[in-house]
Design a protein around this motif. Sequence first.
Motif, PDB file in Angstrom:
ATOM      1  N   ASP A  43     -24.897  34.311  -3.394  1.00 29.38           N
ATOM      2  CA  ASP A  43     -25.501  34.585  -2.090  1.00 29.38           C
ATOM      3  C   ASP A  43     -25.594  33.289  -1.279  1.00 29.38           C
ATOM      4  OD1 ASP A  43     -26.707  36.037  -0.070  1.00 29.38           O
ATOM      5  OD2 ASP A  43     -28.717  35.745  -0.896  1.00 29.38           O
ATOM      6  N   HIS A  44     -24.430  32.744  -0.937  1.00 29.68           N
ATOM      7  CA  HIS A  44     -24.370  31.505  -0.159  1.00 29.68           C
ATOM      8  C   HIS A  44     -23.354  31.673   0.962  1.00 29.68           C
ATOM      9  CE1 HIS A  44     -26.538  29.795  -3.512  1.00 29.68           C
ATOM     10  NE2 HIS A  44     -26.655  28.659  -2.854  1.00 29.68           N
ATOM     11  N   SER A  45     -23.620  31.035   2.075  1.00 23.87           N
ATOM     12  CA  SER A  45     -22.699  31.101   3.210  1.00 23.87           C
ATOM     13  C   SER A  45     -21.445  30.285   2.891  1.00 23.87           C
ATOM     14  CB  SER A  45     -23.372  30.536   4.460  1.00 23.87           C
ATOM     15  OG  SER A  45     -23.515  29.125   4.336  1.00 23.87           O
ATOM     16  N   PRO A  46     -20.353  30.543   3.612  1.00 24.38           N
ATOM     17  CA  PRO A  46     -19.150  29.731   3.420  1.00 24.38           C
ATOM     18  C   PRO A  46     -19.427  28.243   3.645  1.00 24.38           C
ATOM     19  CG  PRO A  46     -18.594  31.709   4.631  1.00 24.38           C
ATOM     20  CD  PRO A  46     -20.101  31.680   4.511  1.00 24.38           C
ATOM     21  N   ALA A  47     -20.273  27.915   4.614  1.00 25.87           N
ATOM     22  CA  ALA A  47     -20.593  26.502   4.866  1.00 25.87           C
ATOM     23  C   ALA A  47     -21.308  25.878   3.674  1.00 25.87           C
ATOM     24  CB  ALA A  47     -21.453  26.378   6.124  1.00 25.87           C
ATOM     25  N   GLN A  48     -22.234  26.627   3.062  1.00 23.24           N
ATOM     26  CA  GLN A  48     -22.931  26.115   1.879  1.00 23.24           C
ATOM     27  C   GLN A  48     -21.959  25.915   0.720  1.00 23.24           C
ATOM     28  OE1 GLN A  48     -25.787  29.366   1.844  1.00 23.24           O
ATOM     29  NE2 GLN A  48     -27.461  27.855   1.931  1.00 23.24           N
ATOM     30  N   MET A  49     -21.055  26.864   0.528  1.00 18.23           N
ATOM     31  CA  MET A  49     -20.088  26.748  -0.562  1.00 18.23           C
ATOM     32  C   MET A  49     -19.162  25.555  -0.334  1.00 18.23           C
ATOM     33  SD  MET A  49     -21.132  28.904  -2.624  1.00 18.23           S
ATOM     34  CE  MET A  49     -19.932  28.445  -3.819  1.00 18.23           C
ATOM     35  N   THR A  50     -18.753  25.349   0.917  1.00 18.15           N
ATOM     36  CA  THR A  50     -17.908  24.201   1.238  1.00 18.15           C
ATOM     37  C   THR A  50     -18.621  22.909   0.890  1.00 18.15           C
ATOM     38  OG1 THR A  50     -16.771  25.417   2.983  1.00 18.15           O
ATOM     39  CG2 THR A  50     -16.709  23.017   3.118  1.00 18.15           C
ATOM     40  N   LYS A  51     -19.903  22.842   1.190  1.00 10.25           N
ATOM     41  CA  LYS A  51     -20.677  21.639   0.876  1.00 10.25           C
ATOM     42  C   LYS A  51     -20.746  21.420  -0.639  1.00 10.25           C
ATOM     43  CE  LYS A  51     -25.100  19.366   1.570  1.00 10.25           C
ATOM     44  NZ  LYS A  51     -26.429  19.447   2.170  1.00 10.25           N
ATOM     45  N   HIS A  52     -20.998  22.482  -1.407  1.00  9.83           N
ATOM     46  CA  HIS A  52     -21.054  22.353  -2.864  1.00  9.83           C
ATOM     47  C   HIS A  52     -19.706  21.902  -3.430  1.00  9.83           C
ATOM     48  CE1 HIS A  52     -25.097  23.750  -3.417  1.00  9.83           C
ATOM     49  NE2 HIS A  52     -24.855  24.956  -2.901  1.00  9.83           N
ATOM     50  N   VAL A  53     -18.632  22.494  -2.948  1.00  7.59           N
ATOM     51  CA  VAL A  53     -17.301  22.124  -3.424  1.00  7.59           C
ATOM     52  C   VAL A  53     -17.006  20.668  -3.075  1.00  7.59           C
ATOM     53  CG1 VAL A  53     -14.819  22.531  -3.087  1.00  7.59           C
ATOM     54  CG2 VAL A  53     -16.374  24.463  -3.461  1.00  7.59           C
ATOM     55  N   ARG A  54     -17.375  20.246  -1.879  1.00  9.83           N
ATOM     56  CA  ARG A  54     -17.138  18.862  -1.457  1.00  9.83           C
ATOM     57  C   ARG A  54     -17.886  17.874  -2.365  1.00  9.83           C
ATOM     58  NH1 ARG A  54     -19.371  18.485   3.518  1.00  9.83           N
ATOM     59  NH2 ARG A  54     -17.831  19.967   4.252  1.00  9.83           N
ATOM     60  N   ILE A  55     -19.114  18.193  -2.712  1.00 10.18           N
ATOM     61  CA  ILE A  55     -19.895  17.321  -3.594  1.00 10.18           C
ATOM     62  C   ILE A  55     -19.235  17.232  -4.966  1.00 10.18           C
ATOM     63  CG2 ILE A  55     -22.094  17.163  -4.855  1.00 10.18           C
ATOM     64  CD1 ILE A  55     -23.427  18.251  -2.236  1.00 10.18           C
ATOM     65  N   LEU A  56     -18.755  18.354  -5.482  1.00 15.03           N
ATOM     66  CA  LEU A  56     -18.060  18.347  -6.773  1.00 15.03           C
ATOM     67  C   LEU A  56     -16.758  17.552  -6.694  1.00 15.03           C
ATOM     68  CD1 LEU A  56     -18.729  22.049  -7.768  1.00 15.03           C
ATOM     69  CD2 LEU A  56     -19.636  20.011  -8.929  1.00 15.03           C
ATOM     70  N   GLU A  57     -16.059  17.654  -5.577  1.00 13.29           N
ATOM     71  CA  GLU A  57     -14.832  16.877  -5.382  1.00 13.29           C
ATOM     72  C   GLU A  57     -15.139  15.384  -5.327  1.00 13.29           C
ATOM     73  OE1 GLU A  57     -11.506  19.041  -2.840  1.00 13.29           O
ATOM     74  OE2 GLU A  57     -13.457  19.085  -1.824  1.00 13.29           O
ATOM     75  N   GLU A  58     -16.166  15.012  -4.587  1.00 14.80           N
ATOM     76  CA  GLU A  58     -16.526  13.597  -4.452  1.00 14.80           C
ATOM     77  C   GLU A  58     -16.921  12.991  -5.790  1.00 14.80           C
ATOM     78  OE1 GLU A  58     -19.504  13.431  -1.393  1.00 14.80           O
ATOM     79  OE2 GLU A  58     -18.056  13.912   0.189  1.00 14.80           O
ATOM     80  N   ALA A  59     -17.473  13.805  -6.677  1.00 13.72           N
ATOM     81  CA  ALA A  59     -17.837  13.345  -8.015  1.00 13.72           C
ATOM     82  C   ALA A  59     -16.623  13.288  -8.936  1.00 13.72           C
ATOM     83  CB  ALA A  59     -18.904  14.257  -8.616  1.00 13.72           C
ATOM     84  N   GLY A  60     -15.489  13.816  -8.477  1.00 11.16           N
ATOM     85  CA  GLY A  60     -14.278  13.822  -9.293  1.00 11.16           C
ATOM     86  C   GLY A  60     -14.225  14.963 -10.293  1.00 11.16           C
ATOM     87  N   LEU A  61     -15.164  15.906 -10.187  1.00  9.11           N
ATOM     88  CA  LEU A  61     -15.222  17.026 -11.120  1.00  9.11           C
ATOM     89  C   LEU A  61     -14.272  18.161 -10.748  1.00  9.11           C
ATOM     90  CD1 LEU A  61     -19.074  16.993 -11.549  1.00  9.11           C
ATOM     91  CD2 LEU A  61     -17.404  16.523 -13.348  1.00  9.11           C
ATOM     92  N   LEU A  62     -13.868  18.204  -9.490  1.00 10.04           N
ATOM     93  CA  LEU A  62     -12.915  19.199  -9.011  1.00 10.04           C
ATOM     94  C   LEU A  62     -11.787  18.518  -8.257  1.00 10.04           C
ATOM     95  CD1 LEU A  62     -15.015  22.076  -7.376  1.00 10.04           C
ATOM     96  CD2 LEU A  62     -13.985  22.025  -9.629  1.00 10.04           C
ATOM     97  N   VAL A  63     -10.611  19.098  -8.375  1.00 12.48           N
ATOM     98  CA  VAL A  63      -9.469  18.682  -7.573  1.00 12.48           C
ATOM     99  C   VAL A  63      -9.012  19.913  -6.809  1.00 12.48           C
ATOM    100  CG1 VAL A  63      -7.089  17.857  -7.626  1.00 12.48           C
ATOM    101  CG2 VAL A  63      -8.777  16.908  -9.209  1.00 12.48           C
ATOM    102  N   ARG A  64      -8.841  19.755  -5.498  1.00 11.77           N
ATOM    103  CA  ARG A  64      -8.398  20.855  -4.644  1.00 11.77           C
ATOM    104  C   ARG A  64      -6.898  20.716  -4.413  1.00 11.77           C
ATOM    105  NH1 ARG A  64     -11.434  23.222   0.189  1.00 11.77           N
ATOM    106  NH2 ARG A  64     -12.971  21.671  -0.443  1.00 11.77           N
TER     107      ARG A  64
END
Length: 85
Positions: free
Chosen positions: A35-56
Motif C-alpha cells: 500500500d505505497h504510492s509509485p513515488a514512495q516505491m521509487t524512493k525505496h528502490v532508489r535508497i536500495l540502489e544507492e546502498a548497492g543492494l539493487l541494480v536496475r
Amino acid sequence: MDKTFFALSHPVRRLLLERIAAGDLTVGEAARGLDHSPAQMTKHVRILEEAGLLVRRKEGRVHRLHFEAAPLDEAMDWVARHRAF
C-alpha cells in the motif's frame, strides 16, 4: 556500510529485497500488494540502489531489479567482528 544499514532500516525495503532476492523483478512486480504510492516505491528502490543492494537494468520501458548481496556480506562481517560487544 552506513547506506546498507539505512536501507535495511525500513520494513518495506527489507520486503522488497526478500522478493527480489528470489529472482529479478520489475518495480511493479516487486511492489505488488504493498500500500505505497509509485513515488514512495521509487524512493525505496532508489535508497536500495544507492546502498548497492539493487541494480536496475533497463529493457526498453521495463526496469528490472536485481539483488546484489555484496553490501550485506560486508555488513554481516562487521556485525560478526563486533558481536562480542
